[in-house]
Motif scaffolding. Structure first.
Motif, PDB file in Angstrom:
ATOM      1  N   PRO A 159     -10.748   1.992  -9.488  1.00 36.88           N
ATOM      2  CA  PRO A 159      -9.314   2.252  -9.636  1.00 36.88           C
ATOM      3  C   PRO A 159      -8.712   2.804  -8.345  1.00 36.88           C
ATOM      4  CG  PRO A 159     -10.598   3.931 -10.786  1.00 36.88           C
ATOM      5  CD  PRO A 159     -11.579   2.949 -10.239  1.00 36.88           C
ATOM      6  N   ARG A 160      -7.475   2.392  -8.067  1.00 41.35           N
ATOM      7  CA  ARG A 160      -6.746   2.920  -6.908  1.00 41.35           C
ATOM      8  C   ARG A 160      -5.326   3.231  -7.323  1.00 41.35           C
ATOM      9  NH1 ARG A 160      -8.420   2.142  -1.398  1.00 41.35           N
ATOM     10  NH2 ARG A 160      -6.274   2.752  -0.937  1.00 41.35           N
ATOM     11  N   LEU A 161      -4.769   4.237  -6.668  1.00 38.01           N
ATOM     12  CA  LEU A 161      -3.363   4.579  -6.870  1.00 38.01           C
ATOM     13  C   LEU A 161      -2.773   4.795  -5.483  1.00 38.01           C
ATOM     14  CD1 LEU A 161      -1.135   5.307  -8.937  1.00 38.01           C
ATOM     15  CD2 LEU A 161      -1.952   7.677  -8.815  1.00 38.01           C
ATOM     16  N   ASP A 162      -1.792   3.968  -5.115  1.00 32.58           N
ATOM     17  CA  ASP A 162      -1.203   4.054  -3.777  1.00 32.58           C
ATOM     18  C   ASP A 162       0.319   4.024  -3.879  1.00 32.58           C
ATOM     19  OD1 ASP A 162      -3.568   3.685  -1.817  1.00 32.58           O
ATOM     20  OD2 ASP A 162      -3.838   2.031  -3.229  1.00 32.58           O
ATOM     21  N   ALA A 163       0.959   4.759  -2.990  1.00 33.95           N
ATOM     22  CA  ALA A 163       2.408   4.646  -2.854  1.00 33.95           C
ATOM     23  C   ALA A 163       2.673   3.491  -1.891  1.00 33.95           C
ATOM     24  CB  ALA A 163       2.985   5.940  -2.302  1.00 33.95           C
ATOM     25  N   VAL A 164       3.314   2.443  -2.366  1.00 34.66           N
ATOM     26  CA  VAL A 164       3.490   1.232  -1.569  1.00 34.66           C
ATOM     27  C   VAL A 164       4.947   0.793  -1.624  1.00 34.66           C
ATOM     28  CG1 VAL A 164       2.678  -1.125  -1.194  1.00 34.66           C
ATOM     29  CG2 VAL A 164       1.151   0.536  -2.216  1.00 34.66           C
ATOM     30  N   SER A 165       5.501   0.422  -0.462  1.00 34.59           N
ATOM     31  CA  SER A 165       6.882  -0.072  -0.433  1.00 34.59           C
ATOM     32  C   SER A 165       6.979  -1.374  -1.208  1.00 34.59           C
ATOM     33  CB  SER A 165       7.326  -0.314   1.012  1.00 34.59           C
ATOM     34  OG  SER A 165       7.338   0.908   1.702  1.00 34.59           O
ATOM     35  N   ASP A 166       8.155  -1.606  -1.778  1.00 36.54           N
ATOM     36  CA  ASP A 166       8.371  -2.785  -2.620  1.00 36.54           C
ATOM     37  C   ASP A 166       8.093  -4.094  -1.900  1.00 36.54           C
ATOM     38  OD1 ASP A 166       9.033  -1.434  -4.855  1.00 36.54           O
ATOM     39  OD2 ASP A 166      11.193  -1.514  -4.531  1.00 36.54           O
ATOM     40  N   ASN A 167       8.291  -4.101  -0.569  1.00 39.77           N
ATOM     41  CA  ASN A 167       8.183  -5.373   0.140  1.00 39.77           C
ATOM     42  C   ASN A 167       6.800  -5.615   0.762  1.00 39.77           C
ATOM     43  OD1 ASN A 167       8.281  -3.461   2.101  1.00 39.77           O
ATOM     44  ND2 ASN A 167       9.892  -4.431   3.323  1.00 39.77           N
ATOM     45  N   VAL A 168       5.809  -4.807   0.386  1.00 40.11           N
ATOM     46  CA  VAL A 168       4.469  -4.990   0.974  1.00 40.11           C
ATOM     47  C   VAL A 168       3.724  -6.095   0.232  1.00 40.11           C
ATOM     48  CG1 VAL A 168       2.228  -3.909   1.379  1.00 40.11           C
ATOM     49  CG2 VAL A 168       4.309  -2.629   1.804  1.00 40.11           C
ATOM     50  N   LEU A 169       3.217  -7.028   1.022  1.00 38.24           N
ATOM     51  CA  LEU A 169       2.446  -8.130   0.444  1.00 38.24           C
ATOM     52  C   LEU A 169       1.020  -7.681   0.147  1.00 38.24           C
ATOM     53  CD1 LEU A 169       3.717 -10.881   2.884  1.00 38.24           C
ATOM     54  CD2 LEU A 169       4.149 -10.800   0.411  1.00 38.24           C
ATOM     55  N   LEU A 170       0.445  -8.305  -0.877  1.00 41.53           N
ATOM     56  CA  LEU A 170      -0.932  -7.965  -1.251  1.00 41.53           C
ATOM     57  C   LEU A 170      -1.886  -8.188  -0.082  1.00 41.53           C
ATOM     58  CD1 LEU A 170      -2.967  -7.138  -3.414  1.00 41.53           C
ATOM     59  CD2 LEU A 170      -2.945  -9.505  -4.256  1.00 41.53           C
ATOM     60  N   LEU A 171      -1.679  -9.247   0.684  1.00 42.33           N
ATOM     61  CA  LEU A 171      -2.536  -9.526   1.848  1.00 42.33           C
ATOM     62  C   LEU A 171      -2.493  -8.364   2.839  1.00 42.33           C
ATOM     63  CD1 LEU A 171      -4.233 -11.454   3.625  1.00 42.33           C
ATOM     64  CD2 LEU A 171      -2.093 -12.431   4.447  1.00 42.33           C
ATOM     65  N   ASP A 172      -1.304  -7.861   3.144  1.00 46.60           N
ATOM     66  CA  ASP A 172      -1.174  -6.762   4.104  1.00 46.60           C
ATOM     67  C   ASP A 172      -1.720  -5.459   3.519  1.00 46.60           C
ATOM     68  OD1 ASP A 172      -0.001  -8.520   5.885  1.00 46.60           O
ATOM     69  OD2 ASP A 172       2.008  -8.144   5.100  1.00 46.60           O
ATOM     70  N   SER A 218      -2.557 -14.178  -1.773  1.00 42.07           N
ATOM     71  CA  SER A 218      -2.107 -12.809  -1.519  1.00 42.07           C
ATOM     72  C   SER A 218      -0.976 -12.751  -0.501  1.00 42.07           C
ATOM     73  CB  SER A 218      -3.287 -11.934  -1.076  1.00 42.07           C
ATOM     74  OG  SER A 218      -3.865 -12.409   0.122  1.00 42.07           O
ATOM     75  N   CYS A 219      -0.780 -13.840   0.271  1.00 43.78           N
ATOM     76  CA  CYS A 219       0.333 -13.843   1.240  1.00 43.78           C
ATOM     77  C   CYS A 219       1.679 -14.066   0.568  1.00 43.78           C
ATOM     78  CB  CYS A 219       0.112 -14.885   2.338  1.00 43.78           C
ATOM     79  SG  CYS A 219       0.414 -16.590   1.810  1.00 43.78           S
ATOM     80  N   LEU A 220       1.642 -14.457  -0.711  1.00 45.61           N
ATOM     81  CA  LEU A 220       2.897 -14.690  -1.434  1.00 45.61           C
ATOM     82  C   LEU A 220       3.077 -13.704  -2.580  1.00 45.61           C
ATOM     83  CD1 LEU A 220       3.040 -18.610  -1.798  1.00 45.61           C
ATOM     84  CD2 LEU A 220       4.031 -17.171  -0.009  1.00 45.61           C
ATOM     85  N   THR A 221       2.207 -12.693  -2.647  1.00 51.32           N
ATOM     86  CA  THR A 221       2.213 -11.784  -3.796  1.00 51.32           C
ATOM     87  C   THR A 221       2.579 -10.383  -3.345  1.00 51.32           C
ATOM     88  OG1 THR A 221       0.436 -13.100  -4.781  1.00 51.32           O
ATOM     89  CG2 THR A 221       0.765 -10.880  -5.676  1.00 51.32           C
ATOM     90  N   LEU A 222       3.586  -9.809  -3.952  1.00 51.39           N
ATOM     91  CA  LEU A 222       3.924  -8.412  -3.648  1.00 51.39           C
ATOM     92  C   LEU A 222       2.955  -7.489  -4.381  1.00 51.39           C
ATOM     93  CD1 LEU A 222       7.804  -8.668  -4.005  1.00 51.39           C
ATOM     94  CD2 LEU A 222       6.507  -8.360  -1.872  1.00 51.39           C
ATOM     95  N   VAL A 223       2.519  -6.454  -3.707  1.00 48.99           N
ATOM     96  CA  VAL A 223       1.580  -5.521  -4.353  1.00 48.99           C
ATOM     97  C   VAL A 223       2.189  -4.970  -5.629  1.00 48.99           C
ATOM     98  CG1 VAL A 223       0.182  -3.467  -4.062  1.00 48.99           C
ATOM     99  CG2 VAL A 223       0.781  -4.793  -2.089  1.00 48.99           C
ATOM    100  N   SER A 224       3.502  -4.744  -5.599  1.00 51.70           N
ATOM    101  CA  SER A 224       4.137  -4.128  -6.776  1.00 51.70           C
ATOM    102  C   SER A 224       3.946  -4.977  -8.028  1.00 51.70           C
ATOM    103  CB  SER A 224       5.624  -3.890  -6.514  1.00 51.70           C
ATOM    104  OG  SER A 224       6.233  -5.085  -6.092  1.00 51.70           O
TER     105      SER A 224
END
Ligand code: FES
Ligand code: FES
Length: 160
Positions: A13-26, A60-66
């Motif tokens: 499990p992970r919990l991260d604060a991530v900006s809305d525009n961050v891609l899963l790849l990044d 993952s280059c087209l998927t937002l982490v959110s």
């Protein structure tokens, strides 16, 4: 805006604060530091960035982490344990399904997703299942052989 994103990454499990525009790849490469997932075209054309999201091969280059909040993510780093390759890794290794290797993590993860859904695919089903992945080196024949060999290893219970 940043939001808390909770995911299960490679079984942890992970919990991260991530900006809305961050891609899963990044997120995977730059925030978590898992660089096995490759960036090829950055536009949904090559499949090099394929990971599994709830067992589904996903670019993952087209998927937002959110959008992955609450989901299970698997990358190439999840495969192989205690120095032993997984069935698909061994298939690509032994059947020479990898040459320069840049496309390989994407092909391997797409193949894992395919074999979970279809443990005994035909050549046509493999081609269709890997249709979103491009390789500039192998000509695909070896890749099909690799996936068929991996499928047989899995069916016989030799390797997961
Ligand atoms: S880098 Fe994602 S499809 Fe090419
Ligand atoms: S092995 Fe080189 S691009 Fe596929």
């Amino acid at each position: 805006m940043a939001r808390m994103v909770e995911i299960n990454l490679n079984g942890r499990p992970r919990l991260d604060a991530v900006s809305d525009n961050v891609l899963l790849l990044d997120y995977l490469r730059e925030i978590v530091g898992l660089t096995g997932t490759k960036s090829g075209c950055d536009g949904g054309e090559c499949g090099a960035c394929t990971v599994l999201v709830d067992d589904q091969p996903t670019l993952s280059c087209l998927t937002l982490v959110s959008t992955a909040h609450g989901k299970r993510i698997e990358t190439i780093e999840s495969l192989g344990h205690d120095g032993q390759l997984s069935a698909v890794q061994r298939g690509f290794h032994e059947k020479l399904g990898s040459q320069c290797g840049y496309c390989t993590p994407g092909f391997v993860m797409a193949s894992v997703g395919l074999l979970r859904k279809n443990p005994n695919p035909t050549d046509a089903e493999i081609l269709e299942g890997l249709g979103g992945n491009i390789c500039r080196c192998t000509g695909y024949v070896k890749i099909i052989e690799a996936v068929k060999y991996a499928a047989s290893l899995r069916r016989q219970g030799i390797l997961p």
